[in-house]
Design a protein around this motif. Structure first.
Motif, PDB file in Angstrom:
ATOM      1  N   ASP A 162     -14.006   3.882  -6.114  1.00  0.00           N
ATOM      2  CA  ASP A 162     -14.738   2.804  -5.455  1.00  0.00           C
ATOM      3  C   ASP A 162     -13.963   2.126  -4.339  1.00  0.00           C
ATOM      4  OD1 ASP A 162     -16.796   3.227  -7.273  1.00  0.00           O
ATOM      5  OD2 ASP A 162     -15.982   1.756  -8.689  1.00  0.00           O
ATOM      6  N   GLY A 163     -12.823   2.647  -3.936  1.00  0.00           N
ATOM      7  CA  GLY A 163     -11.974   1.952  -2.973  1.00  0.00           C
ATOM      8  C   GLY A 163     -12.074   2.430  -1.548  1.00  0.00           C
ATOM      9  N   GLY A 164     -13.038   3.256  -1.220  1.00  0.00           N
ATOM     10  CA  GLY A 164     -13.148   3.753   0.145  1.00  0.00           C
ATOM     11  C   GLY A 164     -13.344   5.246   0.178  1.00  0.00           C
ATOM     12  N   PRO A 165     -12.889   5.873   1.256  1.00  0.00           N
ATOM     13  CA  PRO A 165     -13.140   7.306   1.413  1.00  0.00           C
ATOM     14  C   PRO A 165     -12.323   8.197   0.487  1.00  0.00           C
ATOM     15  CG  PRO A 165     -11.781   6.511   3.211  1.00  0.00           C
ATOM     16  CD  PRO A 165     -12.196   5.301   2.406  1.00  0.00           C
ATOM     17  N   ASN A 166     -11.251   7.668  -0.093  1.00  0.00           N
ATOM     18  CA  ASN A 166     -10.379   8.446  -0.980  1.00  0.00           C
ATOM     19  C   ASN A 166     -10.307   7.786  -2.345  1.00  0.00           C
ATOM     20  OD1 ASN A 166      -9.391  10.255   1.086  1.00  0.00           O
ATOM     21  ND2 ASN A 166      -8.234   8.507   1.858  1.00  0.00           N
ATOM     22  N   PRO A 167     -10.032   8.569  -3.385  1.00  0.00           N
ATOM     23  CA  PRO A 167      -9.738   7.932  -4.672  1.00  0.00           C
ATOM     24  C   PRO A 167      -8.436   7.144  -4.520  1.00  0.00           C
ATOM     25  CG  PRO A 167      -9.282  10.281  -4.775  1.00  0.00           C
ATOM     26  CD  PRO A 167      -9.913  10.019  -3.438  1.00  0.00           C
TER      27      PRO A 167
ATOM     28  N   GLU B  69       0.903  -1.149   0.000  1.00  0.00           N
ATOM     29  CA  GLU B  69       0.000   0.000   0.000  1.00  0.00           C
ATOM     30  C   GLU B  69       0.940   1.197   0.000  1.00  0.00           C
ATOM     31  OE1 GLU B  69      -3.775   0.672   2.477  1.00  0.00           O
ATOM     32  OE2 GLU B  69      -2.153   1.588   3.643  1.00  0.00           O
ATOM     33  N   ILE B  70       0.797   2.093  -0.964  1.00  0.00           N
ATOM     34  CA  ILE B  70       1.776   3.166  -1.124  1.00  0.00           C
ATOM     35  C   ILE B  70       1.100   4.534  -0.986  1.00  0.00           C
ATOM     36  CG2 ILE B  70       3.521   4.165  -2.644  1.00  0.00           C
ATOM     37  CD1 ILE B  70       3.618   1.448  -4.106  1.00  0.00           C
ATOM     38  N   PRO B  71       1.471   5.305   0.057  1.00  0.00           N
ATOM     39  CA  PRO B  71       0.935   6.660   0.186  1.00  0.00           C
ATOM     40  C   PRO B  71       1.675   7.607  -0.759  1.00  0.00           C
ATOM     41  CG  PRO B  71       2.419   6.210   1.999  1.00  0.00           C
ATOM     42  CD  PRO B  71       2.336   4.943   1.171  1.00  0.00           C
ATOM     43  N   VAL B  72       0.928   8.497  -1.415  1.00  0.00           N
ATOM     44  CA  VAL B  72       1.535   9.440  -2.359  1.00  0.00           C
ATOM     45  C   VAL B  72       0.947  10.831  -2.163  1.00  0.00           C
ATOM     46  CG1 VAL B  72       2.032   7.626  -4.058  1.00  0.00           C
ATOM     47  CG2 VAL B  72      -0.122   8.877  -4.193  1.00  0.00           C
ATOM     48  N   THR B  73       1.724  11.848  -2.525  1.00  0.00           N
ATOM     49  CA  THR B  73       1.256  13.226  -2.377  1.00  0.00           C
ATOM     50  C   THR B  73       0.455  13.694  -3.581  1.00  0.00           C
ATOM     51  OG1 THR B  73       3.352  14.057  -3.249  1.00  0.00           O
ATOM     52  CG2 THR B  73       3.155  13.888  -0.848  1.00  0.00           C
ATOM     53  N   ASP B  74       0.693  13.129  -4.755  1.00  0.00           N
ATOM     54  CA  ASP B  74      -0.012  13.500  -5.976  1.00  0.00           C
ATOM     55  C   ASP B  74      -0.421  12.210  -6.682  1.00  0.00           C
ATOM     56  OD1 ASP B  74      -0.666  14.129  -8.667  1.00  0.00           O
ATOM     57  OD2 ASP B  74       0.642  15.885  -8.658  1.00  0.00           O
ATOM     58  N   LEU B  75      -1.687  11.829  -6.558  1.00  0.00           N
ATOM     59  CA  LEU B  75      -2.163  10.555  -7.070  1.00  0.00           C
ATOM     60  C   LEU B  75      -1.962  10.413  -8.579  1.00  0.00           C
ATOM     61  CD1 LEU B  75      -3.439   7.951  -5.973  1.00  0.00           C
ATOM     62  CD2 LEU B  75      -5.679   8.933  -6.478  1.00  0.00           C
ATOM     63  N   ASP B  76      -2.250  11.458  -9.346  1.00  0.00           N
ATOM     64  CA  ASP B  76      -2.082  11.380 -10.801  1.00  0.00           C
ATOM     65  C   ASP B  76      -0.619  11.237 -11.197  1.00  0.00           C
ATOM     66  OD1 ASP B  76      -4.776  11.428 -11.559  1.00  0.00           O
ATOM     67  OD2 ASP B  76      -4.849  13.615 -11.394  1.00  0.00           O
ATOM     68  N   ALA B  77       0.263  11.987 -10.549  1.00  0.00           N
ATOM     69  CA  ALA B  77       1.697  11.882 -10.858  1.00  0.00           C
ATOM     70  C   ALA B  77       2.218  10.502 -10.480  1.00  0.00           C
ATOM     71  CB  ALA B  77       2.482  12.971 -10.132  1.00  0.00           C
ATOM     72  N   ALA B  78       1.786   9.973  -9.348  1.00  0.00           N
ATOM     73  CA  ALA B  78       2.218   8.639  -8.918  1.00  0.00           C
ATOM     74  C   ALA B  78       1.688   7.573  -9.873  1.00  0.00           C
ATOM     75  CB  ALA B  78       1.749   8.367  -7.494  1.00  0.00           C
ATOM     76  N   ARG B  79       0.432   7.709 -10.293  1.00  0.00           N
ATOM     77  CA  ARG B  79      -0.140   6.772 -11.261  1.00  0.00           C
ATOM     78  C   ARG B  79       0.696   6.766 -12.534  1.00  0.00           C
ATOM     79  NH1 ARG B  79      -2.877   7.722 -15.576  1.00  0.00           N
ATOM     80  NH2 ARG B  79      -3.439   9.823 -14.934  1.00  0.00           N
ATOM     81  N   ASN B  80       1.061   7.952 -13.015  1.00  0.00           N
ATOM     82  CA  ASN B  80       1.886   8.039 -14.228  1.00  0.00           C
ATOM     83  C   ASN B  80       3.252   7.392 -14.030  1.00  0.00           C
ATOM     84  OD1 ASN B  80      -0.152   9.388 -15.596  1.00  0.00           O
ATOM     85  ND2 ASN B  80       0.663  11.418 -15.101  1.00  0.00           N
ATOM     86  N   PHE B  81       3.881   7.641 -12.887  1.00  0.00           N
ATOM     87  CA  PHE B  81       5.193   7.060 -12.590  1.00  0.00           C
ATOM     88  C   PHE B  81       5.131   5.534 -12.616  1.00  0.00           C
ATOM     89  CE2 PHE B  81       8.047   5.116  -9.455  1.00  0.00           C
ATOM     90  CZ  PHE B  81       9.284   5.518  -9.942  1.00  0.00           C
ATOM     91  N   TYR B  82       4.204   4.950 -11.843  1.00  0.00           N
ATOM     92  CA  TYR B  82       4.135   3.492 -11.756  1.00  0.00           C
ATOM     93  C   TYR B  82       3.658   2.862 -13.066  1.00  0.00           C
ATOM     94  CZ  TYR B  82       5.451   3.577  -6.903  1.00  0.00           C
ATOM     95  OH  TYR B  82       6.149   3.745  -5.745  1.00  0.00           O
ATOM     96  N   ALA B  83       2.791   3.524 -13.791  1.00  0.00           N
ATOM     97  CA  ALA B  83       2.353   3.013 -15.092  1.00  0.00           C
ATOM     98  C   ALA B  83       3.535   2.959 -16.059  1.00  0.00           C
ATOM     99  CB  ALA B  83       1.231   3.874 -15.666  1.00  0.00           C
ATOM    100  N   GLU B  84       4.378   3.983 -16.039  1.00  0.00           N
ATOM    101  CA  GLU B  84       5.540   4.027 -16.935  1.00  0.00           C
ATOM    102  C   GLU B  84       6.589   3.002 -16.520  1.00  0.00           C
ATOM    103  OE1 GLU B  84       8.948   7.157 -18.429  1.00  0.00           O
ATOM    104  OE2 GLU B  84       6.998   7.947 -17.806  1.00  0.00           O
TER     105      GLU B  84
END
Length: 166
Positions: free
Chosen positions: A44-49, A18-33
């Motif tokens: 749909d995963g709980g209280p946060n996107p 489980e990885i906490p991140v400060t910018d979800l979109d930037a982190a998504r891009n990093f891990y996707a790349e």
């Protein structure tokens, strides 16, 4: 150095995480790349996107996700599988804005190295080692590997080391 390491896709991307991140979109891009997988934000995963990593409920192992939070600079290390090889993962990490923090570290079950994502999270990339010669026994792991590799070392990862594709 990577000639004895298994290079094929595993059924689950992560070993545990489980990885906490400060910018979800930037982190998504990093891990996707870096992992070269499609990732999308889910509400749909709980209280946060969150961003789920691919997983298969019917396979051993576990999935994981990114979530908005405060990354602990000196916290736990998340270990992810590196099916394309450690060298390829190092190149992808640097190209995507992360940093490589160590050389390869050899352990009895394979090799891994430490890196940091752009948020400073410690991540390890792991590649299983294969035997030079497979054990040739279909039920070898029921009683433990005859090569002294305990079955639990690999069933946790969803891999039969002696019978994995080469």
């Amino acid at each position: 150095m990577e000639q004895n390491l298994i290079s094929h896709a595993y059924e689950n991307t992560g070993c545990w995480f489980e990885i906490p991140v400060t910018d979800l979109d930037a982190a998504r891009n990093f891990y996707a790349e870096v992992l070269q997988i499609d990732l999308s934000v889910s509400e749909d995963g709980g209280p946060n996107p969150i961003v789920f990593f691919p997983y298969n409920d019917d396979a051993p192992g576990t999935g994981g996700h990114l979530y908005p939070g405060t990354p602990p600079r000196d916290g736990n290390t998340v270990h992810l599988m590196a099916p394309p090889g450690l060298d390829a993962m190092r190149e992808r990490i640097v190209a995507a804005g992360g940093s490589v923090e160590s050389p390869d570290i050899q352990i009895p079950t394979g090799a891994f190295f430490y890196a940091r994502d752009p948020d400073g999270n410690s991540i390890g990339f792991f590649q299983l080692q294969r035997h030079a010669v497979g054990c040739g026994q279909a039920s070898a792991h029921a009683a433990g590997c005859p090569h002294r590799w305990p079955a639990s070392s690999f069933t946790q990862l969803g891999v039969d080391l002696c019978h994995a594709p080469r």
